[in-house]
Design an enzyme around this catalytic site. Structure first.
Site, PDB file in Angstrom:
ATOM      1  CG  HIS A  99     -43.582  -1.069   5.219  1.00 41.71           C
ATOM      2  ND1 HIS A  99     -43.982  -2.192   5.926  1.00 41.71           N
ATOM      3  CD2 HIS A  99     -42.239  -0.966   5.418  1.00 41.71           C
ATOM      4  CE1 HIS A  99     -42.930  -2.750   6.490  1.00 41.71           C
ATOM      5  NE2 HIS A  99     -41.860  -2.017   6.207  1.00 41.71           N
ATOM      6  CB  SER A 100     -42.640   1.180   8.634  1.00 38.91           C
ATOM      7  OG  SER A 100     -41.920   1.397   9.817  1.00 38.91           O
ATOM      8  CG  PHE A 101     -43.091   7.459   8.791  1.00 34.49           C
ATOM      9  CD1 PHE A 101     -43.261   8.201   9.955  1.00 34.49           C
ATOM     10  CD2 PHE A 101     -43.136   8.114   7.569  1.00 34.49           C
ATOM     11  CE1 PHE A 101     -43.478   9.578   9.889  1.00 34.49           C
ATOM     12  CE2 PHE A 101     -43.346   9.489   7.498  1.00 34.49           C
ATOM     13  CZ  PHE A 101     -43.517  10.223   8.661  1.00 34.49           C
ATOM     14  CB  SER A 132     -47.206  -3.937   6.229  1.00 32.73           C
ATOM     15  OG  SER A 132     -46.565  -2.993   5.382  1.00 32.73           O
TER      16      SER A 132
END
Length: 249
Positions: A92-94, A120
């Protein structure tokens, strides 16, 4: 399968299900605990949250400040843990960017590839602008407040900020320093989960992940913003289960 001492630091929670292993990489400044509520929630899938250095059980270790070194160490740890077992990687993200680089490292090592890459909260790496990001403590706090997902009392408590700021700053430093390098597409299906109200990684920008695979792409919308995958946990797990359980048939 029990993790050995060498890579158990990366996987602080035990395997509860057996079967396919789902390694979950958290967001910038995040820790393995972000995914602890997912453990045991996908039948036949072992949810294994990843612990980066510099937080929680690895608080005394220095966090990585560049993605290549983080991805290289993590790739070896995941291969050592998975061995011959089927696995998938979620970020997720990073964590999505890190997961992407981990798969390229694994491919370079000639290791077995995962059944899926799930991402995501992060636009496709070839379309991201990594030049600008929060740098001062005030800017980082403002960024966290805009993204949501961090309790306001954490953002106003200096003791808590002193604890969470070092790994968060390290992750943001790594993200800003990252430079996308074009390589052959991955032969791994990609599932992208997009928050329809996410202002950092817009739903439309998630479509670019399709260009990173030759093995199929799916984009699934979630109501909410940057942390919709955690806020809409039931829907997130339902979609992930649908993909992983079919791949394990």
């Amino acid at each position: 399968m029990t993790a050995t001492v060498g890579h158990s630091r990366w996987l602080p929670f035990p395997d509860t299900e057996g079967g396919l292993r789902l390694y979950c990489l958290p967001h910038a400044g995040g820790s393995a605990s972000a995914f602890r509520p997912w453990i045991g929630r996908i039948p036949g899938v072992s949810v294994l949250p990843v612990q980066y250095p510099g937080r929680e059980t690895r608080l005394r270790e220095n966090p990585h400040v560049d993605i290549p070194s983080l991805a290289s160490e993590l790739a070896e740890a995941l291969l050592a843990d998975a061995q011959d077992a089927p696995y998938a990687v979620y970020g997720h993200s990073f964590g999505a960017l890190t997961a992407f680089e981990v798969l390229h490292v694994i491919r370079g090592l000639g290791g077995p590839m995962p059944s899926h890459l799930i991402v995501s909260g992060f636009s496709a790496p070839q379309s991201e602008d990594f030049a600008d990001d929060a740098v001062t403590d005030e800017e980082i706090v403002a960024l966290l407040r805009d993204l949501g997902g961090t309790p306001e009392q954490y953002l106003t408590d200096r003791r808590i900020l002193k604890m969470i700021m070092p790994p968060l700053r390290a992750d943001l430093t790594a993200k800003v320093a990252y430079r996308y390098m074009p390589r052959p597409e991955l032969d791994v299906p990609i599932l992208a989960l997009g928050g329809v109200e996410d202002q950092q990684a817009t739903y439309d920008s998630m479509r670019g992940w399709a260009d990173q695979t030759t093995a199929g792409f799916r984009l699934h919308p979630l109501n909410g913003g940057h942390f919709a995958v955690l806020e809409q946990q039931e829907e997130t797990l339902r979609v992930i289960a649908g993909v992983l359980c079919r791949s394990g048939d």
